[in-house]
Structure formats: C-alpha cells, structure tokens
Write a protein that holds these residues in place. Structure first.
Motif, PDB file in Angstrom:
ATOM      1  N   LYS A   4     157.218 -30.463  11.693  1.00 12.28           N
ATOM      2  CA  LYS A   4     156.039 -30.276  10.845  1.00 12.28           C
ATOM      3  C   LYS A   4     155.460 -28.875  10.996  1.00 12.28           C
ATOM      4  O   LYS A   4     155.548 -28.267  12.054  1.00 12.28           O
ATOM      5  N   SER A   5     154.836 -28.403   9.939  1.00  7.97           N
ATOM      6  CA  SER A   5     154.116 -27.129  10.006  1.00  7.97           C
ATOM      7  C   SER A   5     152.638 -27.437  10.211  1.00  7.97           C
ATOM      8  O   SER A   5     152.223 -28.588  10.283  1.00  7.97           O
ATOM      9  N   LEU A   6     151.836 -26.402  10.308  1.00  4.03           N
ATOM     10  CA  LEU A   6     150.395 -26.584  10.487  1.00  4.03           C
ATOM     11  C   LEU A   6     149.803 -27.361   9.313  1.00  4.03           C
ATOM     12  O   LEU A   6     150.242 -27.207   8.171  1.00  4.03           O
ATOM     13  N   SER A   7     148.798 -28.150   9.617  1.00  3.21           N
ATOM     14  CA  SER A   7     148.119 -28.897   8.552  1.00  3.21           C
ATOM     15  C   SER A   7     147.317 -27.941   7.688  1.00  3.21           C
ATOM     16  O   SER A   7     147.024 -26.803   8.078  1.00  3.21           O
ATOM     17  N   LEU A   8     146.950 -28.421   6.518  1.00  7.35           N
ATOM     18  CA  LEU A   8     146.132 -27.616   5.604  1.00  7.35           C
ATOM     19  C   LEU A   8     144.790 -27.262   6.238  1.00  7.35           C
ATOM     20  O   LEU A   8     144.295 -26.140   6.087  1.00  7.35           O
ATOM     21  N   LEU A   9     144.219 -28.211   6.977  1.00  4.80           N
ATOM     22  CA  LEU A   9     142.943 -27.947   7.667  1.00  4.80           C
ATOM     23  C   LEU A   9     143.086 -26.820   8.675  1.00  4.80           C
ATOM     24  O   LEU A   9     142.257 -25.904   8.724  1.00  4.80           O
ATOM     25  N   SER A  10     144.151 -26.864   9.462  1.00  2.41           N
ATOM     26  CA  SER A  10     144.368 -25.819  10.466  1.00  2.41           C
ATOM     27  C   SER A  10     144.563 -24.454   9.812  1.00  2.41           C
ATOM     28  O   SER A  10     144.067 -23.435  10.307  1.00  2.41           O
ATOM     29  N   LYS A  11     145.271 -24.425   8.696  1.00  2.00           N
ATOM     30  CA  LYS A  11     145.455 -23.158   7.977  1.00  2.00           C
ATOM     31  C   LYS A  11     144.114 -22.629   7.465  1.00  2.00           C
ATOM     32  O   LYS A  11     143.830 -21.428   7.527  1.00  2.00           O
ATOM     33  N   GLY A  12     143.276 -23.541   6.969  1.00  2.00           N
ATOM     34  CA  GLY A  12     141.946 -23.139   6.517  1.00  2.00           C
ATOM     35  C   GLY A  12     141.110 -22.598   7.656  1.00  2.00           C
ATOM     36  O   GLY A  12     140.389 -21.593   7.500  1.00  2.00           O
ATOM     37  N   LEU A  94     145.712 -14.345  10.046  1.00  2.00           N
ATOM     38  CA  LEU A  94     146.229 -14.537   8.684  1.00  2.00           C
ATOM     39  C   LEU A  94     147.739 -14.754   8.690  1.00  2.00           C
ATOM     40  O   LEU A  94     148.258 -15.611   7.971  1.00  2.00           O
ATOM     41  N   VAL A  95     148.444 -13.987   9.517  1.00  4.95           N
ATOM     42  CA  VAL A  95     149.906 -14.132   9.599  1.00  4.95           C
ATOM     43  C   VAL A  95     150.284 -15.525  10.099  1.00  4.95           C
ATOM     44  O   VAL A  95     151.253 -16.130   9.626  1.00  4.95           O
ATOM     45  N   LEU A  96     149.483 -16.066  11.027  1.00  2.00           N
ATOM     46  CA  LEU A  96     149.769 -17.393  11.574  1.00  2.00           C
ATOM     47  C   LEU A  96     149.685 -18.490  10.511  1.00  2.00           C
ATOM     48  O   LEU A  96     150.324 -19.538  10.652  1.00  2.00           O
ATOM     49  N   ILE A  97     148.919 -18.255   9.467  1.00  4.37           N
ATOM     50  CA  ILE A  97     148.854 -19.221   8.359  1.00  4.37           C
ATOM     51  C   ILE A  97     150.242 -19.389   7.745  1.00  4.37           C
ATOM     52  O   ILE A  97     150.677 -20.498   7.432  1.00  4.37           O
ATOM     53  N   PHE A  98     150.960 -18.278   7.608  1.00  4.86           N
ATOM     54  CA  PHE A  98     152.279 -18.300   6.972  1.00  4.86           C
ATOM     55  C   PHE A  98     153.389 -18.659   7.971  1.00  4.86           C
ATOM     56  O   PHE A  98     154.378 -19.291   7.610  1.00  4.86           O
ATOM     57  N   VAL A  99     153.205 -18.271   9.232  1.00  6.37           N
ATOM     58  CA  VAL A  99     154.163 -18.672  10.276  1.00  6.37           C
ATOM     59  C   VAL A  99     154.110 -20.184  10.445  1.00  6.37           C
ATOM     60  O   VAL A  99     155.138 -20.847  10.582  1.00  6.37           O
ATOM     61  N   SER A 100     152.891 -20.720  10.440  1.00  4.76           N
ATOM     62  CA  SER A 100     152.642 -22.175  10.400  1.00  4.76           C
ATOM     63  C   SER A 100     153.278 -22.949  11.548  1.00  4.76           C
ATOM     64  O   SER A 100     153.831 -24.020  11.350  1.00  4.76           O
ATOM     65  N   LYS A 101     153.193 -22.382  12.766  1.00  4.66           N
ATOM     66  CA  LYS A 101     153.744 -23.054  13.941  1.00  4.66           C
ATOM     67  C   LYS A 101     152.650 -23.217  14.998  1.00  4.66           C
ATOM     68  O   LYS A 101     152.057 -22.233  15.426  1.00  4.66           O
ATOM     69  N   PRO A 102     152.397 -24.448  15.442  1.00  3.76           N
ATOM     70  CA  PRO A 102     151.381 -24.677  16.476  1.00  3.76           C
ATOM     71  C   PRO A 102     151.599 -23.859  17.742  1.00  3.76           C
ATOM     72  O   PRO A 102     150.638 -23.368  18.344  1.00  3.76           O
TER      73      PRO A 102
END
Length: 195
Positions: A4-12, A94-102
């Motif tokens: 799984k990638s980061l949830s939408l909430l975590s990205k927000g 911001l980059v972590l939003i796209f990397v999307s890894k906990p």
C-alpha cells in the motif's frame, strides 16, 4: 503482492506540513522576553530564521554594562543556513507525497528529530557563550554571576526575569513534527509499514 501507498489523509497532512515549514520563515521562531521594574512593558528578542529582531538595540545597550557581547545578525552563520534548511524540509514534505512510502516519512521524521536535537544544542551553546564570556572591564561586575538565558522556560538574571519560549514559527515547526509523527503512527498502525 503490491504494498500500500500512503493514504489520502497522510498525503494531505504532508502538504500541510510543507506549508508549515515554509510559513515558519515569515514569522519569528523563538523569543526571549525580559521583564524588570525599569522596563514595565518588557523587552523582547525575536529570533527569526534569518535575523535577530525585537528590542535588539536596547538589549545590546544593557548587555554592554554587564560585559556581554552585542548581538548582530551577521555574527551568526545559522541565519544564513536556516532558511535553506526549512525550505528543504518543505520540499522534502512535498516529494514524500509522490514517493508515498511510510518508511520514507519515518526516515524524514528521524532526520527532523536529529535536526531539533542539534538545533537545541547549538542554541544552548549560543546562550552559554553570550552569558559566560563577559568583558572583565564591564561597568557592572557581580562575582560568580553569569547571564545565560534559559534554553526554554524562566530564569532570574539579576533584576530581570527572562522567559525563553517558542514564537509563532516555533509552534509551526512543532506542529510539523507532530503531523509527521501522526502520519508515521497512523500508517504503520494500519499495516502500511512494508512500504
């Protein structure tokens, strides 16, 4: 099996974290308040990411009498570095939003925690040097007296009560830390730790 990638909430929340890092550059990060009978309105030193503000000239004048060095923005390399550090932190968020890894967020939280510890040590050293390295020819000399402000909290310095506390920018940075911690806790608790 796809992890799984980061949830939408975590990205927000990462986006909010980036805003907090960037916005902290626009306001003071820390303040040292001084209260004394002769200054009922109080004096305040405002520490921004890139400069010293507040009642600097008055405080420098008072410090001269007790032998403390005067405070000038250009004497501190930190004020040249910190704006880049916090903009870098905002960009990483911001980059972590796209990397999307906990695990990447956890790594960044660790780096940020290390930065906080090193910044606290540097601030303590800064306060120590200014409070202890006194001019022996100062007009006012109190044997055994040092004028080191507290790292955080309250301290009595002669007739001045000194309070060292976060300002708006400092609270924003604390908020960024809490958000990163919440993201890591939430993602790992929900089973996304394999990312």
């Amino acid at each position: 099996m796809k992890t799984k990638s980061l949830s939408l909430l975590s990205k927000g929340l990462l986006f909010v974290t980036a805003i907090l890092f960037a916005a902290s550059l626009l306001v003071p990060m820390w303040q040292i308040e001084l209260e004394a009978p002769q200054y009922p309105e109080g004096l305040v030193l405002k520490l921004h990411a890139n400069k010293i503000g507040g009642d600097v000239e008055i405080i420098n004048g008072l410090n001269h009498y007790i032998g403390m060095a005067t405070l000038h923005t250009e004497n501190f390399i930190e004020f040249k570095i910190l704006p880049y550090v916090f903009m870098g932190f905002a960009l990483i968020s911001l980059v972590l939003i796209f990397v999307s890894k906990p695990k990447a967020v956890l790594g960044f939280l660790g780096v940020y925690l290390l930065f906080i510890v090193l910044a606290a040590i540097d601030f303590y050293r800064w306060n120590y040097e200014y409070g202890h390295n006194l001019d022996p020819n100062a007009a006012i000399k109190v044997p055994g007296m040092a004028y080191q402000p507290p790292l955080i909290g309250y301290k009595q310095l002669l007739n001045f009560a000194a309070y060292s506390i976060p300002d708006m920018g400092g609270w924003m940075l604390a908020g960024a830390f809490l958000l990163l911690g919440f993201i890591v806790f939430r993602e790992f608790k929900s089973g996304n730790s394999k990312n």
